[in-house]
Scaffold this motif. Structure first.
Motif, mmCIF file in Angstrom:
data_model
loop_
_atom_site.group_PDB
_atom_site.id
_atom_site.type_symbol
_atom_site.label_atom_id
_atom_site.label_comp_id
_atom_site.label_asym_id
_atom_site.label_seq_id
_atom_site.Cartn_x
_atom_site.Cartn_y
_atom_site.Cartn_z
ATOM 1 N N MET A 179 15.208 -2.928 1.375
ATOM 2 C CA MET A 179 14.961 -1.941 0.306
ATOM 3 C C MET A 179 15.654 -0.640 0.686
ATOM 4 S SD MET A 179 11.413 -0.395 -1.270
ATOM 5 C CE MET A 179 11.001 0.534 0.195
ATOM 6 N N ALA A 180 16.556 -0.180 -0.184
ATOM 7 C CA ALA A 180 17.263 1.086 0.025
ATOM 8 C C ALA A 180 16.534 2.204 -0.734
ATOM 9 C CB ALA A 180 18.702 0.976 -0.441
ATOM 10 N N PHE A 181 16.387 3.360 -0.102
ATOM 11 C CA PHE A 181 15.712 4.492 -0.758
ATOM 12 C C PHE A 181 16.275 5.787 -0.191
ATOM 13 C CE2 PHE A 181 13.295 3.309 2.955
ATOM 14 C CZ PHE A 181 13.002 4.517 3.573
ATOM 15 N N ILE A 182 15.941 6.911 -0.899
ATOM 16 C CA ILE A 182 16.443 8.239 -0.509
ATOM 17 C C ILE A 182 15.262 9.061 -0.032
ATOM 18 C CG2 ILE A 182 17.541 10.372 -1.275
ATOM 19 C CD1 ILE A 182 19.021 8.717 -3.370
ATOM 20 N N SER A 183 15.423 9.584 1.199
ATOM 21 C CA SER A 183 14.394 10.482 1.745
ATOM 22 C C SER A 183 14.812 11.915 1.404
ATOM 23 C CB SER A 183 14.295 10.272 3.266
ATOM 24 O OG SER A 183 13.397 11.205 3.817
ATOM 25 N N GLN A 184 13.971 12.577 0.491
ATOM 26 C CA GLN A 184 14.288 13.932 0.038
ATOM 27 C C GLN A 184 14.118 14.929 1.180
ATOM 28 O OE1 GLN A 184 15.460 14.604 -2.959
ATOM 29 N NE2 GLN A 184 15.224 12.470 -3.724
ATOM 30 N N ALA A 185 14.899 16.006 1.092
ATOM 31 C CA ALA A 185 14.812 17.060 2.105
ATOM 32 C C ALA A 185 13.433 17.715 2.062
ATOM 33 C CB ALA A 185 15.909 18.107 1.887
ATOM 34 N N GLN A 186 12.943 18.056 3.220
ATOM 35 C CA GLN A 186 11.664 18.751 3.376
ATOM 36 C C GLN A 186 10.548 18.009 2.654
ATOM 37 O OE1 GLN A 186 11.350 21.388 5.426
ATOM 38 N NE2 GLN A 186 13.566 21.210 5.875
ATOM 39 N N SER A 187 10.541 16.666 2.902
ATOM 40 C CA SER A 187 9.478 15.898 2.249
ATOM 41 C C SER A 187 9.021 14.795 3.199
ATOM 42 C CB SER A 187 9.966 15.286 0.936
ATOM 43 O OG SER A 187 10.979 14.314 1.198
ATOM 44 N N SER A 188 7.903 14.214 2.882
ATOM 45 C CA SER A 188 7.406 13.066 3.641
ATOM 46 C C SER A 188 6.778 12.092 2.668
ATOM 47 C CB SER A 188 6.394 13.516 4.705
ATOM 48 O OG SER A 188 5.274 14.130 4.093
ATOM 49 N N PHE A 189 6.752 10.840 3.034
ATOM 50 C CA PHE A 189 6.141 9.832 2.166
ATOM 51 C C PHE A 189 5.663 8.673 3.053
ATOM 52 C CE2 PHE A 189 10.748 9.344 2.243
ATOM 53 C CZ PHE A 189 10.896 8.027 2.685
ATOM 54 N N THR A 190 4.843 7.843 2.450
ATOM 55 C CA THR A 190 4.257 6.687 3.153
ATOM 56 C C THR A 190 4.739 5.414 2.464
ATOM 57 O OG1 THR A 190 2.310 7.980 3.730
ATOM 58 C CG2 THR A 190 2.147 5.562 3.928
ATOM 59 N N ILE A 191 5.119 4.451 3.274
ATOM 60 C CA ILE A 191 5.607 3.163 2.755
ATOM 61 C C ILE A 191 4.584 2.090 3.091
ATOM 62 C CG2 ILE A 191 7.406 1.405 2.912
ATOM 63 C CD1 ILE A 191 9.391 3.583 3.568
ATOM 64 N N TYR A 192 4.151 1.392 2.027
ATOM 65 C CA TYR A 192 3.258 0.229 2.200
ATOM 66 C C TYR A 192 4.087 -1.035 1.916
ATOM 67 C CZ TYR A 192 -0.916 3.155 2.390
ATOM 68 O OH TYR A 192 -1.869 4.051 2.760
ATOM 69 N N LEU A 193 3.979 -2.001 2.820
ATOM 70 C CA LEU A 193 4.728 -3.264 2.714
ATOM 71 C C LEU A 193 3.739 -4.425 2.789
ATOM 72 C CD1 LEU A 193 7.512 -4.727 2.692
ATOM 73 C CD2 LEU A 193 7.431 -4.697 5.189
ATOM 74 N N ILE A 194 3.760 -5.304 1.776
ATOM 75 C CA ILE A 194 2.895 -6.479 1.762
ATOM 76 C C ILE A 194 3.760 -7.736 1.891
ATOM 77 C CG2 ILE A 194 2.884 -6.488 -0.765
ATOM 78 C CD1 ILE A 194 0.164 -7.880 -0.632
ATOM 79 N N ILE A 195 3.371 -8.589 2.827
ATOM 80 C CA ILE A 195 4.142 -9.825 3.114
ATOM 81 C C ILE A 195 3.206 -11.003 2.995
ATOM 82 C CG2 ILE A 195 5.420 -11.109 4.876
ATOM 83 C CD1 ILE A 195 6.319 -8.404 5.974
ATOM 84 N N ARG A 196 3.683 -11.995 2.220
ATOM 85 C CA ARG A 196 2.927 -13.237 2.082
ATOM 86 C C ARG A 196 3.763 -14.391 2.680
ATOM 87 N NH1 ARG A 196 2.212 -10.431 -2.721
ATOM 88 N NH2 ARG A 196 0.025 -9.907 -3.196
ATOM 89 N N ASP A 197 3.188 -15.064 3.674
ATOM 90 C CA ASP A 197 3.879 -16.166 4.361
ATOM 91 C C ASP A 197 2.820 -17.134 4.886
ATOM 92 O OD1 ASP A 197 5.997 -17.632 5.187
ATOM 93 O OD2 ASP A 197 6.731 -16.229 6.694
ATOM 94 N N ASP A 198 3.274 -18.327 5.314
ATOM 95 C CA ASP A 198 2.342 -19.358 5.801
ATOM 96 C C ASP A 198 2.257 -19.306 7.318
ATOM 97 O OD1 ASP A 198 2.004 -20.229 3.231
ATOM 98 O OD2 ASP A 198 3.635 -21.698 3.362
ATOM 99 N N GLY A 199 1.041 -19.100 7.832
ATOM 100 C CA GLY A 199 0.813 -19.192 9.267
ATOM 101 C C GLY A 199 1.498 -18.092 10.035
ATOM 102 N N ILE A 200 1.907 -18.436 11.229
ATOM 103 C CA ILE A 200 2.548 -17.452 12.102
ATOM 104 C C ILE A 200 3.923 -17.127 11.550
ATOM 105 C CG2 ILE A 200 3.423 -17.081 14.443
ATOM 106 C CD1 ILE A 200 1.265 -18.882 15.467
#
Length: 949
Positions: A138-159
Motif C-alpha cells: 500500500m502506497a501512501f503520502i505522509s503529510q508534513a508535520q503530521s502523524s497517523f496510525t495504520i491498522y492492518l488486518i490479515i486473514r490466513d490459515d494457521g501459522i
C-alpha cells in the motif's frame, strides 16, 4: 506431523523473541530506504467478525512477531504509528505478509481517528493492479508535520509468515525493478539451458540431459511461483503455495534423477527411500496449510542438498574426478544461496525484496556447474566406452590372431552341429585350402565324421553336460582318407543362441601307438599269439560269465625239444622254431578258440565243449600235427613230441589259477606217462605240493600289500679305497606273515614275479624309504648312496616310471642319492626295457648296479649295451674265493673287465677279515657282508661307526 511442526514453530517463535525488541515506539516517516517494523508494531488476534471500531477499543495489544499462529475464524490485527515532523511530505509504501497470505486490508487514521486511506488484497483480486503479488502493498503520502496510525488486518490459515516493512516509495520501486531484472535474467538463463539440454537430449537420447532440462524448468517455475508472478499470470493467487510446492517437488525429483545417472553404483534401496520421501510433501499439499507446506519442503530440500554433497564426496571414485568436482561445486553454490537467503530472512525480514546480484550470480553459476558436470560425465563415459571398444577390438584382434595361427583346429558351431566358422588349422587338418571352402562344402559335423553315430553321441553329451572333453572319433579328410582326432567342445550362450566353441587335433599317430601298445600288452611279441596275462584275463572272464549250459576247458601244450634246440643251435633257431610251432598249432585251432603262448615252450587254449571227449580229440589232433612237423636248421632235422594237459571247468574250480594248475598237473603227468601224450585232470590226481605252496605265498603277498605287513631292513657297505665320510646302505624287504613270522624274499618274491605283483612291492619299498628320508633330513644329508632292488615287473611297467618320477618330486629326494639294482638275468632277458629305464633315470642323476653279477651268464657282451655304474659280484664267487682258484680267477676277470669299462665293483658276502683283504688286493671298490655290517630295521638306523681300513 502436526506435533513436529508445532514444535518447530515454538522454536522459531523463541528465536524471534531473542532477536527482536518488544518496545513500542512511533516511526519517523523520514526513513532512508526501508524500515523494519518488528520493534514498533503491535498485534492483536480477534474474532474474524470484529470491525475496526471494535478493535480500536481493545487495549490488550501484544508485541509484533513475524511468525504468528492465526486460529480458525480469527484475524490478525497490526497497528503502528507514523510521525512526520519534517517540513516536507514523504511518499511511503507499506509491505506486509508474503506471497501466500489469503487476505489483507489496511486503514490509515489521522489524529482525530478518521480513515484517510484504505487498501486491500484477497484471493480474488489484486488491488495494486500489478503483475507480481509478493504480499500486501500500500502506497501512501505522509503529510508534513503530521502523524497517523495504520491498522492492518490479515486473514490466513494457521501459522503465517508476516514480515512488515516500510519503504521509501522510490527506493521500493528501484529495488523491485532490480529484482525483476535479476529474476528475468536468471529465468532467461534457465530457459536457454533447458532448451539447449532438451534439444541435445532429442538428438543424443542422453537421460541426464532430459532431467537437467526438467530441473531447470522446475527451478524457474519454483522461483516465479514464490515471487507471485506465476500465480498472478494464470490468475491463481490462492494456489501460490501449491504451485510453489509442486514446482519444488519436481525440482527435487529431477535433481535426484540427475544424481542417479551420475552415481550409478549407489544402492537402489537408498534411491527408493529418497523417492518415497517425496510423497510426504505431496500428501501435505492436501493436509497442511501454506506455511507448513513450505516448511516441510524447505526441510526436505535441505536434506536432499546435504545428501547430494555427501554422495559426491563418498562416491567420487566411481565418477571421474573432474565431473565429481564440478557437481560438488554446483550444489555447494546452490546450498550457499539457500543458506544466505534464509539467514537474510531471519535477521532482516527483507528476503522477498533482496535485490543484490550476488545470490543470482551464484545461483546461475551453481546451475551451470551442475549442467557442465553432466556434460563432463557424458564425455567421460564416452571416453571410457571408446576405450572399452578399443580394448575389445584389441582383444578381438588378438583372438583373431590366436584363432588363425593356432596349431589346433578351432571351430564355432551351432548346438545342432552346423559349422559356423573354422580356422586355417581346421581346414588343413581335413585337407582343405581355405576356411571358406571348408565351411561351404562341409556344413555339418556329420560330413566330417566317419561314423554319424559319433556325431549323435557327442551332441547328446554336449546338450546334457554342456561340455565334451577329448572325445576320440574317426574323421574323413577331403580326399576320403580316414584318421583319428580328439575333439573338445563347450556349449555357451551367445546373443540368445546356443553355440559350441571347440578345438580338435590329429591323434592318429597316438591312436596307432595306443593300439600297438594294446596289442603288445595282450600278445606275445615273437609268435603274435595271446600272452599269458591276457590268456588269464580271458579265462577269468570266461569263469565269471559261465553258466551251466555251456561247458569249457583248457589245454596246456608243452613242447619238448625247445631247450635242446636253444642250446645246440642258438636262440635264433629257438625263436624260429617257436614261431613255426605256433603256426602248426594255429592250423589246428584256427581262430575258433583263443590260443596263447604261456611261457617259453608252453601254449594254452580255451575251448568251449559239450563233453570231455571232444577236448581229448582236439588234444590228440594237436599231438598228431606237431609230431609230423620236422624242424630243419643248419642241415640238422628235429622231430617234435608234445605233452597236452586237459582240465575241464566245473563248480569245484572257482579260480583261473586253480584251473591252470590242474592243466599243468595233467601236463606233467602226460610227460611222465610213456604211453599217452594227453592226460585229463581229475580230482583223484590231487593237487601238487608246489601248487599249494604257490597259492599260499600268493595269498600272503596279497594280504601283506593290503595290510601293510612288509618291513624294510638296511645294511651298510663301505668303500675300500676312499675315506668313509658318508654312509652307503642297501635296502632289503621282508614279509611278516599272518602268523607274525618274518620271511626272506626267496620265499615270496618269485611267486610275486610270477603273478605280476612284484612291482607293487617295489612301490611300497620306495614310497616307505622316501617318506623316511623326508622325515629325517639330517640322515639324508649324511647318506652318500641308498641301493634299492627293482624287479623285472617294475622295469617293464610304464606306470611304475610315472610313479617313480612323482615319488622323487613329492618327497624332494635328490636323484644322485639313489642307486637302483637290477638282477643280471632281468637285465639280459628284458634288455630293451632295461636300457630305456636306465637311460630315462640316469640323465637325472640316478645310479644303477647289476646285482648278482656272474651267476647267470658267462658273456660280458651285454655290458656294452647297459651303461651301469656298478657291478655287484655274486656272493657265490666271494664266499669260497680263498679256497677255490676258479672263483679267484672269475672275480679277477670281472674286476679287469669292469675297470676297462669304467664300472666300479661291489663284493657281496664278505664275511671275514681274510676275504676282505683278498678282495682288496683284487681291486674291488666296495665291500658288503656280515663282516662289515648286519641288516637291521630301517627305523633303527644309525651311522656307520667302524674305523677305516
Amino acid at each position: 506431523m502436526r506435533l513436529v511442526l508445532k514444535l518447530l514453530y515454538s522454536v522459531l517463535l523463541l528465536f524471534f523473541s531473542l532477536v527482536t525488541d518488544a518496545q513500542l515506539a512511533s516511526i519517523n516517516a523520514d526513513i532512508e530506504n526501508v524500515k523494519s517494523l518488528t520493534t514498533e508494531a503491535q498485534v492483536l488476534i480477534t474474532s474474524e467478525s470484529n470491525l475496526l471500531s471494535d478493535v480500536m477499543q481493545i487495549t490488550e495489544w501484544e508485541d509484533y512477531r513475524a511468525i504468528v499462529d492465526i486460529p480458525d475464524d480469527n484475524a490478525l490485527w497490526v497497528k503502528f504509528r507514523v510521525d512526520n515532523g519534517s517540513s516536507g511530505n514523504r511518499q511511503l509504501t507499506l509491505i506486509a505478509g508474503n506471497t501466500f497470505i489469503d487476505q489483507a486490508e489496511a486503514y490509515i487514521l489521522d489524529e482525530q481517528g478518521r480513515i484517510v486511506q484504505s487498501s486491500r488484497i484477497n484471493d480474488e483480486a489484486n488491488d495494486t493492479g500489478q503483475l507480481i503479488r509478493s504480499g500486501f502493498e500500500m502506497a501512501f503520502i505522509s503529510q508534513a508535520q503530521s502523524s497517523f496510525t495504520i491498522y492492518l488486518i490479515i486473514r490466513d490459515d494457521g501459522i503465517s509468515l508476516l514480515p512488515l516493512e516500510l519503504w521509501q516509495s522510490d527506493a521500493h520501486k528501484e529495488q523491485r525493478v532490480k529484482r525483476l531484472v535479476l529474476i528475468g535474467a536468471l529465468c532467461g538463463g534457465l530457459s536457454l539451458l533447458s532448451i539447449h539440454f532438451l534439444l541435445s537430449y532429442i538428438l543424443k537420447s542422453l537421460p541426464a540431459r532430459f532431467w537437467f532440462c526438467i530441473f531447470s524448468i522446475a527451478a524457474m517455475t519454483t522461483m516465479l511461483s514464490a515471487e507471485g508472478i506465476l500465480p498472478m499470470l494464470f490468475n491463481l493467487p490462492s494456489y501460490a503455495a501449491e504451485l510453489t510446492a509442486v514446482s519444488l517437488l519436481v525440482t527435487l525429483f529431477s535433481a535426484l534423477k540427475i544424481t542417479r545417472v551420475i552415481f550409478v553404483p549407489v544402492a537402489n534401496v537408498w534411491w527408493w527411500i529418497l523417492y518415497l520421501s517425496l510423497l510426504i510433501p505431496v500428501v501435505n499439499i492436501f493436509w497442511l496449510n501454506d506455511f507448513y507446506q513450505i516448511m516441510v519442503l524447505l526441510a526436505l530440500a535441505g536434506i536432499f542438498i546435504v545428501n547430494k554433497l555427501v554422495a559426491t564426496v563418498v562416491y567420487w571414485k566411481t565418477v571421474d574426478l573432474r565431473s565429481a568436482a564440478l557437481y560438488f561445486c554446483g550444489w555447494a553454490a546452490l546450498t550457499l544461496v539457500a543458506v544466505f537467503e534464509f539467514t537474510s530472512f531471519v535477521y532482516t525480514q527483507e528476503h522477498l525484496f533482496f535485490s543484490t546480484p550476488q545470490p543470482f550470480i551464484v545461483s546461475s553459476i551453481g546451475v551451470m556447474l551442475v549442467g557442465v558436470a553432466i556434460i563432463s560425465r557424458e564425455q567421460s563415459l564416452i571416453t571410457q566406452r571408446n576405450q572399452g571398444q578399443t580394448d575389445q577390438l584389441e582383444q578381438i584382434r588378438q583372438y583373431k590372431e590366436l584363432f588363425d595361427n593356432s596349431f589346433e583346429g578351432l571351430f564355432v558351431a551351432t548346438s545342432h552341429g552346423e559349422i559356423v566358422t573354422v580356422n586355417p588349422a581346421f581346414c588343413a587338418l581335413f585337407g582343405y585350402d581355405k576356411d571358406h571352402d571348408c565351411v561351404k562344402n562341409k556344413i555339418r559335423f556329420s560330413d566330417f565324421f566317419a561314423n554319424e553315430r559319433d556325431v549323435e553321441l557327442m551332441l547328446g553329451e554336449l546338450n546334457i553336460q554342456q561340455l565334451v572333453l577329448g572325445k576320440e572319433v574317426r574323421a574323413i579328410r577331403a580326399d576320403g582318407s580316414e584318421f583319428w582326432l580328439s575333439i573338445t567342445s563347450q556349449l555357451k550362450k551367445a546373443n540368445d543362441e546356443s553355440l559350441q566353441y571347440g578345438s580338435l587335433f590329429d591323434i592318429t599317430e597316438r591312436r596307432i601307438h595306443h593300439i600297438n601298445l594294446q596289442y603288445l600288452n595282450t600278445h606275445d611279441q615273437l609268435t603274435g599269439l595271446f600272452n599269458r596275462r591276457y590268456f588269464l584275463e580271458l579265462l577269468n572272464h570266461k569263469i565269471a560269465d559261465n553258466d551251466a549250459v555251456q561247458r569249457f576247458g583248457i589245454l596246456v601244450v608243452d613242447v619238448d625239444q625247445f631247450n635242446s634246440i636253444n642250446k645246440s643251435c642258438g636262440h635264433n633257431a629257438g625263436d624260429i622254431f617257436i614261431k613255426e610251432i605256433a603256426l602248426e598249432l594255429y592250423d589246428v585251432i584256427s581262430d575258433k578258440y583263443p590260443l596263447a603262448r604261456l611261457n617259453a615252450d608252453q601254449f594254452g587254449v580255451i575251448v568251449d565243449v559239450e563233453n570231455t571227449e571232444s577236448l581229448v580229440a582236439l588234444a590228440n589232433a594237436i599231438v598228431d600235427k606237431i609230431e609230423k612237423y620236422e624242424f630243419k636248421w643248419d642241415k640238422r632235422s628235429f622231430y617234435q613230441t608234445v605233452c597236452v594237459g586237459v582240465a575241464v571247468y566245473d563248480d569245484l574250480s572257482p579260480t583261473s589259477d586253480e584251473l591252470m594248475s590242474f592243466a599243468d598237473t595233467a601236463c606233467q603227468l602226460a610227460k611222465a606217462d610213456k604211453e599217452s601224450c594227453v592226460h585229463v585232470f581229475s580230482r583223484e590226481i590231487g593237487i601238487s605240493d608246489t601248487y599249494e605252496q604257490e597259492l599260499f605265498w600268493a595269498n600272503e603277498v596279497d594280504s601283506a600289500l593290503r595290510n601293510n605287513r612288509f618291513e624294510i631292513l638296511f645294511q651298510h657297505y663301505r668303500p675300500l679305497n676312499a675315506s668313509m665320510d658318508e654312509d652307503y646302505i642297501e635296502l632289503f624287504v621282508r614279509l611278516r606273515t599272518k602268523d607274525d613270522e618274518v620271511v626272506s624274499p626267496e620265499f615270496f618274491l618269485s611267486n610275486a614275479e610270477k603273478n605280476y605283483v612284484s612291482h607293487k612291492i617295489d612301490r611300497w619299498v620306495i614310497e616307505t624309504c622316501f617318506k623316511w628320508l623326508k622325515d629325517n633330513p639330517q640322515k639324508l644329508t649324511k647318506l652318500g648312496r641308498i641301493n634299492i632292488n627293482l624287479s623285472s615287473c617294475a622295469i617293464v611297467d610304464d606306470d611304475f616310471r610315472f610313479f617313480l618320477f612323482n615319488a622323487f618330486k613329492k618327497f624332494d629326494i635328490p636323484f644322485n642319492k639313489i642307486c637302483f639294482e637290477i638282477m643280471e638275468t632281468t637285465a639280459i632277458i628284458k634288455m630293451r626295457e632295461s636300457q630305456e629305464f636306465i637311460h630315462e633315470f640316469q640323465k637325472y642323476g640316478c645310479l644303477f648296479a647289476i646285482d648278482d653279477f656272474g651267476c647267470g651268464f658267462s658273456s660280458y657282451t651285454y655290458l656294452k649295451s647297459l651303461p651301469v655304474d656298478f657291478l655287484k659280484i655274486d656272493g657265490n664267487f666271494i664266499r669260497e674265493i680263498l679256497q677255490d682258484r676258479i672263483d679267484m680267477a672269475m672275480v679277477n676277470s670281472i674286476c679287469d673287465v669292469a675297470k676297462s669299462m669304467n664300472i666300479q665293483t661291489i663284493a657281496e658276502s664278505v664275511e671275514s677279515q681274510e676275504i676282505l683283504v683278498q678282495v682288496g688286493k683284487l681291486g674291488i671298490d666296495y665291500v658288503q657282508g656280515f663282516f662289515i655290517a648286519r641288516p637291521e630295521p630301517l627305523q633303527n638306523f644309525s651311522h656307520f661307526n667302524k674305523q677305516p681300513l
